[in-house]
Motif scaffolding. Structure first.
Motif, mmCIF file in Angstrom:
data_model
loop_
_atom_site.group_PDB
_atom_site.id
_atom_site.type_symbol
_atom_site.label_atom_id
_atom_site.label_comp_id
_atom_site.label_asym_id
_atom_site.label_seq_id
_atom_site.Cartn_x
_atom_site.Cartn_y
_atom_site.Cartn_z
ATOM 1 N N ILE A 1 0.844 -1.210 0.000
ATOM 2 C CA ILE A 1 0.000 0.000 0.000
ATOM 3 C C ILE A 1 0.876 1.256 0.000
ATOM 4 O O ILE A 1 0.621 2.209 -0.742
ATOM 5 N N TYR A 2 1.935 1.237 0.816
ATOM 6 C CA TYR A 2 2.860 2.380 0.869
ATOM 7 C C TYR A 2 3.500 2.615 -0.503
ATOM 8 O O TYR A 2 3.606 3.764 -0.965
ATOM 9 N N LEU B 1 -9.244 -8.470 -2.188
ATOM 10 C CA LEU B 1 -10.478 -8.471 -1.387
ATOM 11 C C LEU B 1 -10.703 -7.134 -0.685
ATOM 12 O O LEU B 1 -11.839 -6.756 -0.393
ATOM 13 N N MET B 2 -9.613 -6.413 -0.422
ATOM 14 C CA MET B 2 -9.726 -5.083 0.195
ATOM 15 C C MET B 2 -10.203 -4.039 -0.812
ATOM 16 O O MET B 2 -10.424 -2.878 -0.458
ATOM 17 N N GLY B 3 -10.303 -4.460 -2.087
ATOM 18 C CA GLY B 3 -10.764 -3.533 -3.118
ATOM 19 C C GLY B 3 -9.651 -2.766 -3.796
ATOM 20 O O GLY B 3 -9.901 -1.766 -4.477
ATOM 21 N N LYS B 4 -8.405 -3.223 -3.630
ATOM 22 C CA LYS B 4 -7.274 -2.554 -4.284
ATOM 23 C C LYS B 4 -7.183 -3.079 -5.719
ATOM 24 O O LYS B 4 -6.607 -4.148 -5.960
ATOM 25 N N GLU B 5 -7.740 -2.324 -6.656
ATOM 26 C CA GLU B 5 -7.783 -2.826 -8.036
ATOM 27 C C GLU B 5 -6.371 -3.031 -8.597
ATOM 28 O O GLU B 5 -6.151 -3.830 -9.493
ATOM 29 N N TRP B 6 -5.384 -2.334 -8.021
ATOM 30 C CA TRP B 6 -4.005 -2.452 -8.492
ATOM 31 C C TRP B 6 -3.340 -3.751 -8.022
ATOM 32 O O TRP B 6 -2.176 -4.002 -8.393
ATOM 33 N N ALA B 7 -4.035 -4.560 -7.249
ATOM 34 C CA ALA B 7 -3.456 -5.850 -6.814
ATOM 35 C C ALA B 7 -3.057 -6.697 -8.021
ATOM 36 O O ALA B 7 -2.117 -7.492 -7.949
ATOM 37 N N LYS B 8 -3.747 -6.499 -9.144
ATOM 38 C CA LYS B 8 -3.436 -7.253 -10.376
ATOM 39 C C LYS B 8 -2.063 -6.869 -10.933
ATOM 40 O O LYS B 8 -1.502 -7.586 -11.769
ATOM 41 N N ASP B 9 -1.508 -5.751 -10.481
ATOM 42 C CA ASP B 9 -0.212 -5.277 -10.988
ATOM 43 C C ASP B 9 0.962 -5.759 -10.138
ATOM 44 O O ASP B 9 2.098 -5.356 -10.374
ATOM 45 N N LEU B 10 0.676 -6.599 -9.136
ATOM 46 C CA LEU B 10 1.742 -7.170 -8.314
ATOM 47 C C LEU B 10 2.175 -8.495 -8.923
ATOM 48 O O LEU B 10 1.340 -9.321 -9.292
ATOM 49 N N VAL B 11 3.467 -8.701 -9.030
ATOM 50 C CA VAL B 11 3.990 -9.907 -9.690
ATOM 51 C C VAL B 11 5.033 -10.569 -8.800
ATOM 52 O O VAL B 11 6.008 -9.918 -8.386
ATOM 53 N N HIS B 12 4.822 -11.849 -8.507
ATOM 54 C CA HIS B 12 5.845 -12.622 -7.810
ATOM 55 C C HIS B 12 6.745 -13.251 -8.864
ATOM 56 O O HIS B 12 6.325 -14.130 -9.608
ATOM 57 N N VAL B 13 7.989 -12.775 -8.959
ATOM 58 C CA VAL B 13 8.968 -13.345 -9.886
ATOM 59 C C VAL B 13 9.690 -14.459 -9.116
ATOM 60 O O VAL B 13 10.660 -14.210 -8.396
ATOM 61 N N ALA B 14 9.175 -15.662 -9.251
ATOM 62 C CA ALA B 14 9.703 -16.793 -8.467
ATOM 63 C C ALA B 14 10.932 -17.388 -9.141
ATOM 64 O O ALA B 14 11.044 -17.392 -10.367
ATOM 65 N N TYR B 15 11.848 -17.890 -8.341
ATOM 66 C CA TYR B 15 13.048 -18.524 -8.886
ATOM 67 C C TYR B 15 13.409 -19.752 -8.059
ATOM 68 O O TYR B 15 12.950 -19.930 -6.931
ATOM 69 N N GLY B 16 14.237 -20.611 -8.641
ATOM 70 C CA GLY B 16 14.687 -21.824 -7.962
ATOM 71 C C GLY B 16 15.845 -21.543 -7.020
ATOM 72 O O GLY B 16 16.354 -20.427 -6.935
ATOM 73 N N MET B 17 16.272 -22.578 -6.340
ATOM 74 C CA MET B 17 17.322 -22.440 -5.338
ATOM 75 C C MET B 17 18.711 -22.646 -5.944
ATOM 76 O O MET B 17 18.879 -23.383 -6.900
ATOM 77 N N VAL B 18 19.701 -21.971 -5.338
ATOM 78 C CA VAL B 18 21.104 -22.185 -5.709
ATOM 79 C C VAL B 18 21.796 -22.896 -4.560
ATOM 80 O O VAL B 18 21.651 -22.504 -3.404
#
Length: 560
Positions: free
Chosen positions: A314-315, A346-363
């Motif tokens: 949010i910040y 669910l809080m109504g933050k329409e910008w939640a769709k703009d959050l992206v988890h860039v997942a990666y494997g372990m080293v």
């Protein structure tokens, strides 16, 4: 020129717009077939004809010109051949006029992107497990900036929690300022390990740790001073590694920064009827979305990662008004991100769709797993230094008279560490091998850097003569030209898919094509016009290889 666009604008296909056709055009696997191809299988239903007949019709109707000189239909594909001299001239002119800006653009103008990566823990060792987040995030940050996105690099420091109470307890019992100043982060980690060993024998130490952490929260002067000192020591230590890796941040706002920003989020969750009690804890029920509940407050009222991440998201939206906000965090946290993204939705933050988890494997290293609590840690700085040392040995053996061997070994060693973590798709687990990443003949940064040194040597001997135009372009030259022309599109593909490995693989492919050209085609001994063209092609290749490696945070020595 965008040759795909030129071709698409001249094709008439029932039910397809120019944009549709443009998206369908692809590169054939075999250049002998053509430089671009249009598969016609999707058109069969709309045109009620077999793909082979459609391909023949489009090929027969296509108006050839000075750009597209040959069109053919083969097995349901329409193949287009571009005038090679024209393509070569335009590509070399584009690269050599733009130079270090070749491939860049204003795609992201006005679209701020926040990228959270590395996110080290205060007083914990910067180990090999932090490598992927650090170099993937840094490459994505550099790539977004290169393509015109105003970007904010965020190091979300792990600087809040009972581990700091444990450290203060351990320091007051067994530590000294002199030892810690001398030993830095490693001395702090030794205290952390000792605390866990002693707490197994005396569980009351855990209560003492909780009490010290409470003192930090209550702004007890001595406890806060110790905490700030631990933080200062950590940032000094990791700063040295970030400098080596060419990694930079615009914000160091860690978990503690959001402590006074959590209550409004908790209040909003309550007001919207999302917060419910469960076994004394406060949760958001996500069972309707096939997810476990998102824990917001523990039964003792303490906040959790999710609470702080909600406040941070949010910040960041309020502060940066981001177009996208990326979180470069290991795939083990997949559920956490799904949960807290859903809570924001669910809080109504329409910008939640703009959050992206860039997942990666372990080293991991070939030696096995790690645990900072048990003291089984492979420090990233040790890995980097070992690669630099090994690179120094290889360079001394291959080129003992080379000047600045130490500086070159540093560039090669650091590059090997970064490239080793970026060459594979980010989601794959990696077992880091010193021999593999420092192989001068493999798919490594060393191979690409050595190719750059070879190109530099050719240009040094070749003098100033350069020409972007050629009477004829041989297959090895044309393969190289096509690869150079592909650089801008590849960068955009890498950005769209958050995959720095596309850049790493592109660099290896380009180096391989240059080396084939180098061995098959005489450069310095060719007749004057051909020589000038091949020198321009060599220089353009060097420019693009440098651009690619630079986006990954890897330097290029002039000689090797």
């Amino acid at each position: 020129m965008d040759f795909k666009r030129h071709i698409a604008s001249r094709i008439r296909a029932e039910g397809l717009s120019e944009e549709d056709v443009y998206a369908m055009i692809e590169l054939p696997p075999n250049t002998e077939m053509g430089d671009f191809a249009l598969p016609c299988f999707r058109l069969a239903k709309a045109m009620r004809k077999a793909p082979a007949l459609i391909a023949q019709q489009i090929a027969a109707e296509y108006p050839t010109d000075e750009i597209v000189g040959e069109v053919s239909a083969v097995n349901g594909y329409v193949n287009f051949k571009i005038d090679r001299a024209l393509w070569s001239k335009q590509t070399l002119e584009a690269v050599l006029s733009a130079r270090e800006k070749y491939g860049s653009g204003e795609d992201g103008k006005g679209k701020t992107v926040c990228i959270e990566y590395s996110s080290v823990n205060i007083a914990k060792p910067f180990h090999i497990g932090h490598l992927s987040s650090t170099v993937i995030g840094s490459a994505l940050y550099k790539l977004h900036k290169f393509l015109g996105y105003p970007s904010v690099a965020i190091n979300h420091l792990g600087d809040y929690g009972t581990q700091f109470g444990k450290l203060i307890s351990a320091y007051k019992r067994w530590g000294s300022r002199e030892e810690i100043e001398k030993g830095g982060l490693r001395a702090l980690n030794a205290l952390y390990v000792r605390f866990h060993e002693e707490a197994e024998k005396d569980p009351s130490l855990e209560d003492e740790a909780r009490a010290f952490f409470k003192k930090i929260e209550e702004k007890d002067e001595e406890s806060v001073q110790l905490f700030e000192w631990f933080k200062e020591l950590t940032l000094k230590d990791v700063g040295r590694i970030y400098d080596l890796l060419d990694v930079h941040f615009d914000s160091w706002a860690g978990e503690s920064f959001y402590i006074d920003k959590m209550q409004p989020v908790i209040d909003e969750l309550r007001e919207k009827g999302l917060l419910v009690e469960s076994e004394g804890a406060q949760i958001v029920d996500l069972s309707a979305y096939d997810m476990p509940p998102c824990l917001v407050l523990r039964s003792d009222g303490a906040s959790l990662y999710a609470t702080r991440d909600l406040a941070a998201a949010i910040y960041r939206k309020e502060t940066y008004d981001f177009y996208k906000s990326l979180y470069v965090v290991a795939y083990q946290q997949n559920l956490h991100f799904k949960q807290f993204f859903k809570v924001l939705e669910l809080m109504g933050k329409e910008w939640a769709k703009d959050l992206v988890h860039v997942a990666y494997g372990m080293v991991s290293l070939e030696e096995g797993s790690m645990s900072s609590r048990r003291g089984r840690v492979v420090y990233l700085e040790d890995v980097i230094n070992k690669c630099i040392e090994k690179a120094r040995g290889i360079i001394a053996e291959k080129n003992p008279s080379l000047e600045n061997k130490d500086e070159i070994a540093k560039t090669v060693g650091v590059g090997a560490v970064i490239f080793g973590a970026l060459y594979n798709n980010k989601i794959k687990d990696i077992t880091f091998s010193y021999d593999k990443v420092l192989n001068f003949e493999g798919e490594t940064s060393c191979y690409v850097q050595y190719t750059c040194a070879r190109a530099n040597s050719v240009l040094e001997k070749g003098g100033a003569a350069r020409a972007c135009e050629a009477k004829e372009v041989c297959p090895q030259e044309f393969e190289l030209v096509k690869q150079l022309a592909e650089f801008p599109a590849m960068l955009r593909d890498a950005l769209d898919k958050y995959e720095p490995c596309f850049i790493a693989r592109y660099a290896v492919d380009l180096a391989q094509k240059f080396n084939k050209f180098y061995f098959d085609c005489s450069i310095l001994n060719a007749e004057e016009q051909t020589r000038a063209f091949r020198l321009a092609l060599t220089e353009a290749t060097l420019v693009v290889l440098k651009n690619a490696l630079s986006l990954l945070g890897i330097g290029v020595p002039e000689k090797m």
